[in-house]
Write a protein that holds these residues in place. Structure first.
Motif, mmCIF file in Angstrom:
data_model
loop_
_atom_site.group_PDB
_atom_site.id
_atom_site.type_symbol
_atom_site.label_atom_id
_atom_site.label_comp_id
_atom_site.label_asym_id
_atom_site.label_seq_id
_atom_site.Cartn_x
_atom_site.Cartn_y
_atom_site.Cartn_z
ATOM 1 N N ALA A 32 15.908 -83.561 4.143
ATOM 2 C CA ALA A 32 16.230 -82.178 4.497
ATOM 3 C C ALA A 32 14.992 -81.473 5.053
ATOM 4 N N VAL A 33 15.195 -80.675 6.080
ATOM 5 C CA VAL A 33 14.126 -79.873 6.668
ATOM 6 C C VAL A 33 14.154 -78.494 6.015
ATOM 7 N N VAL A 34 13.022 -78.082 5.465
ATOM 8 C CA VAL A 34 12.926 -76.790 4.789
ATOM 9 C C VAL A 34 12.321 -75.770 5.735
ATOM 10 N N LEU A 35 13.033 -74.668 5.950
ATOM 11 C CA LEU A 35 12.551 -73.553 6.773
ATOM 12 C C LEU A 35 12.314 -72.367 5.853
ATOM 13 N N ARG A 36 11.061 -71.950 5.689
ATOM 14 C CA ARG A 36 10.728 -70.848 4.795
ATOM 15 C C ARG A 36 10.710 -69.541 5.580
ATOM 16 N N GLY A 64 23.418 -80.018 4.524
ATOM 17 C CA GLY A 64 22.182 -80.020 3.747
ATOM 18 C C GLY A 64 20.969 -80.523 4.496
ATOM 19 N N ARG A 65 21.132 -80.880 5.779
ATOM 20 C CA ARG A 65 19.978 -81.361 6.557
ATOM 21 C C ARG A 65 18.926 -80.284 6.743
ATOM 22 N N VAL A 66 19.383 -79.031 6.856
ATOM 23 C CA VAL A 66 18.472 -77.910 7.061
ATOM 24 C C VAL A 66 18.625 -76.953 5.881
ATOM 25 N N ASP A 67 17.512 -76.667 5.230
ATOM 26 C CA ASP A 67 17.498 -75.834 4.031
ATOM 27 C C ASP A 67 16.618 -74.609 4.291
ATOM 28 N N ILE A 68 17.247 -73.445 4.510
ATOM 29 C CA ILE A 68 16.503 -72.200 4.696
ATOM 30 C C ILE A 68 16.235 -71.590 3.335
ATOM 31 N N GLN A 69 14.961 -71.307 3.049
ATOM 32 C CA GLN A 69 14.569 -70.687 1.790
ATOM 33 C C GLN A 69 14.038 -69.287 2.079
ATOM 34 N N SER A 70 14.605 -68.290 1.405
ATOM 35 C CA SER A 70 14.288 -66.887 1.658
ATOM 36 C C SER A 70 13.283 -66.355 0.632
ATOM 37 N N PHE A 71 12.268 -65.636 1.129
ATOM 38 C CA PHE A 71 11.235 -65.043 0.275
ATOM 39 C C PHE A 71 11.108 -63.554 0.602
ATOM 40 N N ALA A 251 6.711 -74.482 17.257
ATOM 41 C CA ALA A 251 6.592 -75.929 17.026
ATOM 42 C C ALA A 251 7.648 -76.406 16.032
ATOM 43 N N ALA A 252 7.852 -75.642 14.948
ATOM 44 C CA ALA A 252 8.872 -76.002 13.963
ATOM 45 C C ALA A 252 10.270 -75.935 14.579
ATOM 46 N N TRP A 253 10.488 -74.926 15.402
ATOM 47 C CA TRP A 253 11.783 -74.751 16.060
ATOM 48 C C TRP A 253 12.105 -75.949 16.945
ATOM 49 N N ARG A 254 11.106 -76.441 17.664
ATOM 50 C CA ARG A 254 11.314 -77.555 18.592
ATOM 51 C C ARG A 254 11.499 -78.885 17.876
ATOM 52 N N LYS A 255 11.080 -78.970 16.615
ATOM 53 C CA LYS A 255 11.272 -80.207 15.857
ATOM 54 C C LYS A 255 12.710 -80.380 15.392
ATOM 55 N N LEU A 256 13.459 -79.276 15.351
ATOM 56 C CA LEU A 256 14.874 -79.388 15.010
ATOM 57 C C LEU A 256 15.629 -80.053 16.160
ATOM 58 N N SER A 257 16.677 -80.784 15.818
ATOM 59 C CA SER A 257 17.535 -81.349 16.865
ATOM 60 C C SER A 257 18.246 -80.222 17.598
ATOM 61 N N ASP A 258 18.721 -80.498 18.801
ATOM 62 C CA ASP A 258 19.454 -79.490 19.565
ATOM 63 C C ASP A 258 20.641 -78.970 18.769
ATOM 64 N N ALA A 259 21.347 -79.872 18.104
ATOM 65 C CA ALA A 259 22.541 -79.475 17.346
ATOM 66 C C ALA A 259 22.170 -78.574 16.182
ATOM 67 N N VAL A 264 21.524 -73.134 13.438
ATOM 68 C CA VAL A 264 20.645 -72.108 12.876
ATOM 69 C C VAL A 264 20.748 -70.818 13.684
ATOM 70 N N GLN A 265 20.714 -70.942 14.999
ATOM 71 C CA GLN A 265 20.779 -69.762 15.870
ATOM 72 C C GLN A 265 22.077 -68.995 15.655
ATOM 73 N N GLN A 266 23.194 -69.702 15.650
ATOM 74 C CA GLN A 266 24.490 -69.036 15.522
ATOM 75 C C GLN A 266 24.691 -68.453 14.125
ATOM 76 N N SER A 267 24.190 -69.136 13.109
ATOM 77 C CA SER A 267 24.321 -68.618 11.738
ATOM 78 C C SER A 267 23.501 -67.346 11.562
ATOM 79 N N ILE A 268 22.289 -67.339 12.126
ATOM 80 C CA ILE A 268 21.445 -66.143 12.032
ATOM 81 C C ILE A 268 22.040 -65.006 12.853
ATOM 82 N N LYS A 269 22.611 -65.330 13.998
ATOM 83 C CA LYS A 269 23.252 -64.296 14.817
ATOM 84 C C LYS A 269 24.402 -63.637 14.048
ATOM 85 N N ALA A 270 25.248 -64.456 13.422
ATOM 86 C CA ALA A 270 26.380 -63.913 12.665
ATOM 87 C C ALA A 270 25.890 -63.085 11.482
#
Length: 332
Positions: A32-36, A64-71, A251-259, A264-270
């Protein structure tokens, strides 16, 4: 909600280097990729709440591939600290005001300039136009950060602890807490006030102790930060319609796959659209709420506040923003 101390975060990122923003989670989901995602606002403010909504949606849609953690609540430092961490790669994401980002890309600060926006619709139209693409391009190239969503933070008003304010003349010598932003300082000076920069997480204590005479923020921020408890007067100046921007390390953004980037973009937009509606709804009702809590609401002479700012601030910052940019935005 994930919580971590600032000391632990600093130690971890120093030890992990740039991997701190893009680190496989330990345990069952090792890949899983963790995005803080940092935010200075309190956990009960719609901004961190929207981050939690986005995180849940992303986790479900990526399996569960991408795990956003909020602080929230400034756990990872003040506004400037977190933006610098995103730029350096020590933090993946932050939600922050455009004016502060202007310290990294000068043109961006115009987005939070006083008396620029007619209303929330004008703001939304501009931030979803080619103008944002132009500013984003500079942010990526110069600082390694990208705006992935604009959000509506609210219309800013003045509050005071003991002094009723009805005109800008009443602001002379007034110690006004402002963010660490040059345009905010210039606005306060145009009113005759003494700008006093403080991080938001220090503000409640400063107001309660009288270290500053007052502050300015949108109504939902007064509510989530409980600032109404230590302020007597709400002065409906409406001097800035404020956006906040969701920023990601490029750099972190570009490491994510296009999909996964698309998810992430659409979930944050919503989630941002939910937040915008929530803040607009709160703004419609909070004045009455604060009155019931004991605040005195003042409808001031708006022109006395507006006139000195427009006479000085746009001209002062034209070189920083770019000639003609103010007029271009105003005409949208």
């Amino acid at each position: 909600m994930t919580r971590i101390t600032r000391r632990a975060f600093t130690a971890a990122t120093l030890g992990a280097g740039a991997a701190g923003v893009f680190m496989p989670a330990i345990g069952a989901r090792a890949q899983a990729v963790v995005l803080r995602w940092g935010d200075g606002q309190a956990p009960n403010h719609p901004s961190p709440m929207s981050a939690e909504r986005a995180a849940k949606d992303v986790k479900e849609k990526t399996g569960g591939r991408v795990d956003i953690q909020s602080f929230p609540g400034g756990q990872l430092g003040g506004s400037r600290d977190m933006v610098e961490s995103v730029s350096s790669g020590a933090l993946t994401m932050v939600t922050e005001g455009a004016a502060l980002l202007g310290q990294f890309v000068p043109q961006l600060s115009i987005i939070e300039a006083p008396y620029l926006w007619r209303d929330a619709d004008h703001l939304s139209k501009a931030l979803n136009s080619p103008l944002m693409d132009e500013l984003n391009k500079v942010l990526v190239e110069k600082r390694g950060m990208r705006v992935i969503a604009p959000t509506y933070y609210g219309k800013r008003h003045l509050t005071t602890g003991s002094k009723p304010v009805k005109t800008a003349d009443d602001m002379k010598g007034f110690k006004l807490r402002v963010p660490e932003v040059d345009t905010f300082k210039a606005m306060a000076e145009a009113w005759g006030a003494k700008p006093t920069p403080l991080n938001f997480n220090e503000l409640y204590l400063a107001l309660s102790q009288g270290a500053v005479d007052g502050q300015e923020n949108p109504l939902p921020t007064l509510q989530s930060g409980k600032l109404y408890e230590v302020q007597k007067y709400l002065v409906l100046t409406g001097h800035i319609i404020t956006p906040r921007l969701v920023i990601v390390n490029e750099a972190a953004w570009r490491k994510l796959s296009d999909a996964d980037r698309e998810v992430v973009q659409q979930s944050i937009k919503a989630a941002s659209e939910w937040q915008d509606k929530e803040i607009l709804g709160q703004e419609a009702n909070l004045t009455a709420t604060f009155q019931k809590a004991g605040m005195t609401v003042i409808e001031p002479d708006l022109e006395s506040f507006r006139k000195p700012v427009l006479a000085t601030v746009p001209q002062k910052f034209e070189a920083k923003w770019g000639k003609g940019l103010w007029d271009r935005i105003a005409a949208m």
